[in-house]
Design a protein around this motif. Sequence first.
Motif, PDB file in Angstrom:
ATOM      1  N   PRO A  88       0.835  -1.197   0.000  1.00 13.17           N
ATOM      2  CA  PRO A  88       0.000   0.000   0.000  1.00 13.17           C
ATOM      3  C   PRO A  88       0.874   1.253   0.000  1.00 13.17           C
ATOM      4  O   PRO A  88       1.852   1.335   0.736  1.00 13.17           O
ATOM      5  N   GLU A  93      -3.688   5.005   2.158  1.00 16.37           N
ATOM      6  CA  GLU A  93      -3.576   3.549   2.215  1.00 16.37           C
ATOM      7  C   GLU A  93      -2.756   3.064   3.410  1.00 16.37           C
ATOM      8  O   GLU A  93      -2.828   1.894   3.760  1.00 16.37           O
ATOM      9  N   GLN A  98      -4.524  -5.243   3.187  1.00 13.30           N
ATOM     10  CA  GLN A  98      -4.891  -5.581   1.821  1.00 13.30           C
ATOM     11  C   GLN A  98      -5.246  -7.063   1.782  1.00 13.30           C
ATOM     12  O   GLN A  98      -4.617  -7.873   2.454  1.00 13.30           O
ATOM     13  N   THR A 118      -0.316  -6.931   6.557  1.00 11.45           N
ATOM     14  CA  THR A 118       0.031  -6.033   5.450  1.00 11.45           C
ATOM     15  C   THR A 118       0.888  -4.902   5.982  1.00 11.45           C
ATOM     16  O   THR A 118       0.531  -4.281   6.985  1.00 11.45           O
TER      17      THR A 118
END
Length: 162
Positions: A88, A93, A98, A118
């Motif tokens: 990300p 983000e 994710q 993530t």
Amino acid sequence: MASVLVGYGTKMGGTVAIAERIGEVLTLAGHDVTVADASKVRKVDGYDAAVVGSGLYAGMWRRPAKGLVRGIGKAAPGLPLWLFHSGPLGDEEAGEPQAFPKWLRELEPQLNVRDKVTFGGVLDETAKGFIAKSMRKNGMGGDWRDMEAIGRWAETIAAELG
């Protein structure tokens, strides 16, 4: 002390630093750690645990990391396994998990996955290509890897390994 493989798949090198940070923390906790590009790992026997990660590109893992996870599933399905991916980019983000790829979600019941996470990725000025240039132009250039968070996650792995 456990013997731990930390394998990674990367396209532009950003995932290497994450794998190395995980390796450092596990080593400081007294474990025997091998940090390796997933494409160079030929066998997984002899390890007590593994951590495998990949750069995430359009929701996909790098082929070597994918192959390593599949290899663990065939050769050592009971091996304690921690998974991460990075990718990300951008402030919006940062910190957002994710989805793991479909192939991995389907394979997971055959693996001894202890945790999945993530981490933010990196897109620096040296990244080449139209897509990388476009992403930088749209404010996605920079480094969103949080080495402190990566270290804390590695500490949980070290604690679980004992």
